[in-house]
Write a protein that holds these residues in place. Sequence first.
Motif, PDB file in Angstrom:
ATOM      1  N   GLY A 183     -79.646  13.739 -71.923  1.00 40.93           N
ATOM      2  CA  GLY A 183     -79.437  14.335 -73.181  1.00 40.93           C
ATOM      3  C   GLY A 183     -79.839  13.473 -74.448  1.00 40.93           C
ATOM      4  N   GLU A 184     -78.944  13.324 -75.513  1.00 38.88           N
ATOM      5  CA  GLU A 184     -79.260  12.547 -76.774  1.00 38.88           C
ATOM      6  C   GLU A 184     -79.139  11.276 -76.468  1.00 38.88           C
ATOM      7  N   THR A 185     -78.322  10.722 -75.365  1.00 41.15           N
ATOM      8  CA  THR A 185     -78.367   9.254 -75.039  1.00 41.15           C
ATOM      9  C   THR A 185     -79.469   8.759 -74.632  1.00 41.15           C
ATOM     10  N   SER A 186     -80.066   9.635 -73.754  1.00 48.58           N
ATOM     11  CA  SER A 186     -81.584   9.099 -73.251  1.00 48.58           C
ATOM     12  C   SER A 186     -82.539   9.180 -74.388  1.00 48.58           C
ATOM     13  N   PHE A 187     -82.624  10.205 -75.217  1.00 40.98           N
ATOM     14  CA  PHE A 187     -83.533  10.259 -76.319  1.00 40.98           C
ATOM     15  C   PHE A 187     -83.489   8.955 -77.070  1.00 40.98           C
ATOM     16  N   ALA A 188     -82.229   8.630 -77.442  1.00 43.47           N
ATOM     17  CA  ALA A 188     -81.914   7.544 -78.387  1.00 43.47           C
ATOM     18  C   ALA A 188     -82.240   6.214 -77.893  1.00 43.47           C
TER      19      ALA A 188
ATOM     20  N   LYS B  33     -60.079  27.056 -72.470  1.00 47.74           N
ATOM     21  CA  LYS B  33     -60.615  25.780 -73.021  1.00 47.74           C
ATOM     22  C   LYS B  33     -59.831  24.571 -71.772  1.00 47.74           C
ATOM     23  N   LEU B  34     -59.013  24.802 -71.296  1.00 49.02           N
ATOM     24  CA  LEU B  34     -58.365  23.917 -70.234  1.00 49.02           C
ATOM     25  C   LEU B  34     -59.324  23.987 -69.098  1.00 49.02           C
ATOM     26  N   ILE B  35     -60.008  24.904 -68.532  1.00 50.99           N
ATOM     27  CA  ILE B  35     -60.866  25.118 -67.520  1.00 50.99           C
ATOM     28  C   ILE B  35     -61.950  24.379 -67.965  1.00 50.99           C
ATOM     29  N   ASN B  36     -62.448  24.578 -69.130  1.00 52.01           N
ATOM     30  CA  ASN B  36     -63.821  23.694 -69.504  1.00 52.01           C
ATOM     31  C   ASN B  36     -63.557  22.298 -69.512  1.00 52.01           C
ATOM     32  N   LYS B  37     -62.162  21.851 -69.902  1.00 49.36           N
ATOM     33  CA  LYS B  37     -61.650  20.471 -69.623  1.00 49.36           C
ATOM     34  C   LYS B  37     -61.744  19.921 -68.063  1.00 49.36           C
ATOM     35  N   ALA B  38     -61.121  20.816 -67.368  1.00 49.20           N
ATOM     36  CA  ALA B  38     -61.070  20.449 -65.904  1.00 49.20           C
ATOM     37  C   ALA B  38     -62.334  20.479 -65.047  1.00 49.20           C
ATOM     38  N   PHE B  39     -63.087  21.153 -65.572  1.00 49.79           N
ATOM     39  CA  PHE B  39     -64.591  21.455 -64.883  1.00 49.79           C
ATOM     40  C   PHE B  39     -65.699  20.995 -65.773  1.00 49.79           C
ATOM     41  N   PRO B  40     -65.687  19.757 -66.036  1.00 50.36           N
ATOM     42  CA  PRO B  40     -66.759  19.170 -67.021  1.00 50.36           C
ATOM     43  C   PRO B  40     -68.125  19.391 -66.419  1.00 50.36           C
ATOM     44  N   LYS B  41     -69.271  19.685 -67.344  1.00 45.33           N
ATOM     45  CA  LYS B  41     -70.423  20.071 -66.731  1.00 45.33           C
ATOM     46  C   LYS B  41     -71.108  18.608 -66.811  1.00 45.33           C
ATOM     47  N   VAL B  42     -72.168  18.448 -65.594  1.00 44.58           N
ATOM     48  CA  VAL B  42     -72.846  17.349 -65.376  1.00 44.58           C
ATOM     49  C   VAL B  42     -74.223  17.894 -65.224  1.00 44.58           C
TER      50      VAL B  42
ATOM     51  N   SER C 270     -83.423  -2.806 -67.729  1.00 39.33           N
ATOM     52  CA  SER C 270     -82.947  -1.982 -68.885  1.00 39.33           C
ATOM     53  C   SER C 270     -83.632  -0.874 -68.896  1.00 39.33           C
ATOM     54  N   GLU C 271     -84.975  -0.804 -68.823  1.00 34.22           N
ATOM     55  CA  GLU C 271     -85.724   0.636 -68.963  1.00 34.22           C
ATOM     56  C   GLU C 271     -84.973   1.523 -67.739  1.00 34.22           C
ATOM     57  N   ARG C 272     -84.964   0.727 -66.527  1.00 37.30           N
ATOM     58  CA  ARG C 272     -84.606   1.759 -65.322  1.00 37.30           C
ATOM     59  C   ARG C 272     -83.230   2.204 -65.594  1.00 37.30           C
ATOM     60  N   ASN C 273     -82.218   1.548 -65.945  1.00 43.45           N
ATOM     61  CA  ASN C 273     -80.896   1.958 -66.148  1.00 43.45           C
ATOM     62  C   ASN C 273     -80.795   3.165 -67.145  1.00 43.45           C
ATOM     63  N   SER C 274     -81.699   3.027 -68.274  1.00 46.51           N
ATOM     64  CA  SER C 274     -81.532   3.985 -69.390  1.00 46.51           C
ATOM     65  C   SER C 274     -82.033   5.290 -68.723  1.00 46.51           C
ATOM     66  N   LYS C 275     -82.857   5.293 -67.821  1.00 45.22           N
ATOM     67  CA  LYS C 275     -83.278   6.474 -67.085  1.00 45.22           C
ATOM     68  C   LYS C 275     -81.880   7.347 -66.586  1.00 45.22           C
ATOM     69  N   LEU C 276     -80.870   6.570 -66.043  1.00 41.80           N
ATOM     70  CA  LEU C 276     -79.806   7.130 -65.640  1.00 41.80           C
ATOM     71  C   LEU C 276     -78.911   8.093 -66.611  1.00 41.80           C
TER      72      LEU C 276
ATOM     73  N   ALA D 287     -77.924   4.474 -79.780  1.00 40.27           N
ATOM     74  CA  ALA D 287     -77.539   4.127 -78.609  1.00 40.27           C
ATOM     75  C   ALA D 287     -77.088   2.532 -78.517  1.00 40.27           C
ATOM     76  N   VAL D 288     -75.696   2.125 -78.527  1.00 41.48           N
ATOM     77  CA  VAL D 288     -75.255   1.043 -78.454  1.00 41.48           C
ATOM     78  C   VAL D 288     -74.295   0.529 -77.240  1.00 41.48           C
ATOM     79  N   HIS D 289     -74.020  -0.606 -76.923  1.00 39.48           N
ATOM     80  CA  HIS D 289     -73.281  -1.178 -75.921  1.00 39.48           C
ATOM     81  C   HIS D 289     -72.067  -0.791 -76.131  1.00 39.48           C
ATOM     82  N   GLU D 290     -71.093  -0.610 -75.160  1.00 42.23           N
ATOM     83  CA  GLU D 290     -69.653   0.128 -75.426  1.00 42.23           C
ATOM     84  C   GLU D 290     -68.830  -0.935 -76.169  1.00 42.23           C
ATOM     85  N   SER D 291     -69.089  -2.087 -76.160  1.00 40.69           N
ATOM     86  CA  SER D 291     -68.428  -3.246 -76.902  1.00 40.69           C
ATOM     87  C   SER D 291     -68.770  -3.062 -78.445  1.00 40.69           C
ATOM     88  N   CYS D 292     -70.085  -2.870 -78.501  1.00 39.57           N
ATOM     89  CA  CYS D 292     -70.422  -2.778 -80.027  1.00 39.57           C
ATOM     90  C   CYS D 292     -70.185  -1.456 -80.487  1.00 39.57           C
TER      91      CYS D 292
END
Length: 310
Positions: free
Chosen positions: A249-254, A206-215, A240-246, A294-299
């Motif tokens: 996963g589920e964030t992109s679909f949302a 579990k610690l290894i999974n935390k230490a080496f997060p997958k991207v 807005s559209e371009r930055n969303s491509k960055l 998908a929402v703003h961080e502040s929202c």
Amino acid sequence: MSHSAIMDRLIAPVSIKTGIFRCLKAGVNPEFPEQGTPQGGVVSPLLANIALNGIEDIHQSVRYADDMVIILKPKDDATKILDKISRFLGERGMNVSEKKTKLTATTNGFDFLGWHFKVQSNGKFRSTPSVDNFKTFRKKVKAIVGNSNIGATEKAARLAPVVRGWRNYHRYCNMNGSRLSLWHINNRAFKVFNQEAKQDRESVRKLINKAFPKVPHSENKHVNVKGEKSPFDGDIAYWSERNSKLYDGETSFALKRQNHICAACGLKLLSDERVQLHHIDGNHANWKKTNLIAVHESCHDYLHMSKSES
């Protein structure tokens, strides 16, 4: 770098020009004010861009601050182009670094900004983290893993941002293979963590999974900026559209479902603020599309604050 050359080419209000002039005269050492700004300072890239603005018009090239790659075709005269660049720099009190300048074929590969670029014999363009970049990263990881003053839990916490940052930077590279996938480093960390008496194989895993997060990574899939677009040109829809491509996963679909609009406040999702994926019912185990927005961080913070108050 000539200070007068920078100030003469700077187009800005007097207050900003005054601030930049003071930065130039701040000096690394108070006894030598003409030495300019310290290397790595936040204002250094700005000053480099001011001084070098226009150098890309000499020949087809790619530049980041004062690092530059000139793209040549077989018919191009490299010597003449280098002479033009030398004259351009000379007018600004600079010169070409012979130590860092070299002429090479793309089939032999070259390093730029921590990446290694190469055109293979089959014509395919490949990009991987450069050897020096990987060595620097590995050295940081080894220093944390081998630190005998902290336990496995703390090591995992310190490793996570280092690994995530490195993988994010190279997410558009070819990261396949045991070296770049960090298999060897991961295995070494597992053995070190497992030596602790209070850890067992399951907790270490579990610690290894935390230490080496997958991207997620996808070679050469970076979204280029269109034409002469600028984040300050007021084209909210485009950015807005371009930055969303960055996002992936589920964030992109949302983001696509919501047409790049925040589901909480109804405003466009721009690069000024990170996008967060919100679980409507508060159950983070519920990953149904109907439960994700998908929402703003502040929202996102406001939504959770509202729930806690109620």
